[in-house]
Motif scaffolding. Structure first.
Motif, PDB file in Angstrom:
ATOM      1  N   VAL A  80      45.724  46.755  21.681  1.00 18.25           N
ATOM      2  CA  VAL A  80      46.294  47.609  20.645  1.00 18.25           C
ATOM      3  C   VAL A  80      46.851  48.854  21.326  1.00 18.25           C
ATOM      4  O   VAL A  80      46.097  49.684  21.832  1.00 18.25           O
ATOM      5  N   LYS A  81      48.161  48.974  21.338  1.00 20.43           N
ATOM      6  CA  LYS A  81      48.825  50.049  22.079  1.00 20.43           C
ATOM      7  C   LYS A  81      48.488  51.430  21.532  1.00 20.43           C
ATOM      8  O   LYS A  81      48.170  52.342  22.294  1.00 20.43           O
ATOM      9  N   LEU A  82      48.550  51.610  20.196  1.00 20.62           N
ATOM     10  CA  LEU A  82      48.294  52.926  19.606  1.00 20.62           C
ATOM     11  C   LEU A  82      46.871  53.400  19.898  1.00 20.62           C
ATOM     12  O   LEU A  82      46.644  54.570  20.180  1.00 20.62           O
ATOM     13  N   LEU A  83      45.907  52.476  19.870  1.00 22.93           N
ATOM     14  CA  LEU A  83      44.513  52.830  20.136  1.00 22.93           C
ATOM     15  C   LEU A  83      44.176  52.826  21.615  1.00 22.93           C
ATOM     16  O   LEU A  83      43.103  53.248  22.011  1.00 22.93           O
ATOM     17  N   ARG A  84      45.090  52.284  22.430  1.00 22.57           N
ATOM     18  CA  ARG A  84      44.898  52.194  23.875  1.00 22.57           C
ATOM     19  C   ARG A  84      43.643  51.412  24.234  1.00 22.57           C
ATOM     20  O   ARG A  84      42.845  51.842  25.062  1.00 22.57           O
ATOM     21  N   VAL A  85      43.456  50.288  23.566  1.00 20.60           N
ATOM     22  CA  VAL A  85      42.289  49.468  23.854  1.00 20.60           C
ATOM     23  C   VAL A  85      42.689  48.018  24.053  1.00 20.60           C
ATOM     24  O   VAL A  85      43.715  47.561  23.564  1.00 20.60           O
ATOM     25  N   LYS A  86      41.853  47.312  24.780  1.00 18.82           N
ATOM     26  CA  LYS A  86      41.917  45.860  24.911  1.00 18.82           C
ATOM     27  C   LYS A  86      40.504  45.375  24.652  1.00 18.82           C
ATOM     28  O   LYS A  86      39.581  45.776  25.357  1.00 18.82           O
ATOM     29  N   VAL A  87      40.320  44.573  23.641  1.00 20.62           N
ATOM     30  CA  VAL A  87      38.974  44.108  23.304  1.00 20.62           C
ATOM     31  C   VAL A  87      38.991  42.637  22.926  1.00 20.62           C
ATOM     32  O   VAL A  87      40.030  42.079  22.595  1.00 20.62           O
ATOM     33  N   LYS A  88      37.796  42.033  22.970  1.00 20.93           N
ATOM     34  CA  LYS A  88      37.640  40.661  22.515  1.00 20.93           C
ATOM     35  C   LYS A  88      37.496  40.675  21.002  1.00 20.93           C
ATOM     36  O   LYS A  88      36.883  41.566  20.429  1.00 20.93           O
ATOM     37  N   LEU A  89      38.054  39.665  20.359  1.00 16.68           N
ATOM     38  CA  LEU A  89      37.913  39.494  18.919  1.00 16.68           C
ATOM     39  C   LEU A  89      36.840  38.451  18.644  1.00 16.68           C
ATOM     40  O   LEU A  89      36.541  37.610  19.499  1.00 16.68           O
ATOM     41  N   THR A  90      36.305  38.481  17.439  1.00 16.89           N
ATOM     42  CA  THR A  90      35.428  37.393  17.027  1.00 16.89           C
ATOM     43  C   THR A  90      36.300  36.168  16.776  1.00 16.89           C
ATOM     44  O   THR A  90      37.519  36.283  16.588  1.00 16.89           O
ATOM     45  N   LYS A  91      35.689  35.006  16.760  1.00 15.06           N
ATOM     46  CA  LYS A  91      36.451  33.786  16.492  1.00 15.06           C
ATOM     47  C   LYS A  91      37.105  33.849  15.115  1.00 15.06           C
ATOM     48  O   LYS A  91      38.242  33.410  14.932  1.00 15.06           O
TER      49      LYS A  91
END
Length: 102
Positions: A80-91
């Motif tokens: 997510v560019k605006l939040l500056r994060v890269k995270v795993k999502l739930t299935k």
């Protein structure tokens, strides 16, 4: 909200007035991604090399443009560019986003 395929072609457009459920779903998933990333251990600093771009979601909220890129390899990832994060999502979150992009 606009959804683009991996090649950058616009494939879906959702407006809050006509499709509030879809727009709210993506907004909630992005918000959850930001919340998950608050702890240092939840950040993914490098995208795995074999992760493939599945779709790009562009939202305009409160005058700010938020871009989220959905990736897949063995894990469901979102950047997510605006939040500056890269995270795993739930299935479940991952399936919901993929269903919107079909």
């Amino acid at each position: 909200m606009k959804i683009y395929n991996p090649q950058g072609k616009l494939i879906k457009v959702y407006g809050y007035k006509k499709q509030p459920r879809q727009v709210e779903l993506v907004s909630d998933i992005l918000g959850d991604a930001g919340g998950k990333a608050e702890g240092k251990d939840n950040f993914l600093f490098k995208r795995p090399r074999h992760a493939k771009l599945k779709a790009t979601y562009v939202l305009l909220q409160n005058g700010k443009r938020s871009t989220a890129k959905l990736y897949s390899n063995r894990e469901a990832l979102i950047k997510v560019k605006l939040l500056r994060v890269k995270v795993k999502l739930t299935k479940k979150q991952y399936r919901q986003l993929l269903d919107l992009s079909k």
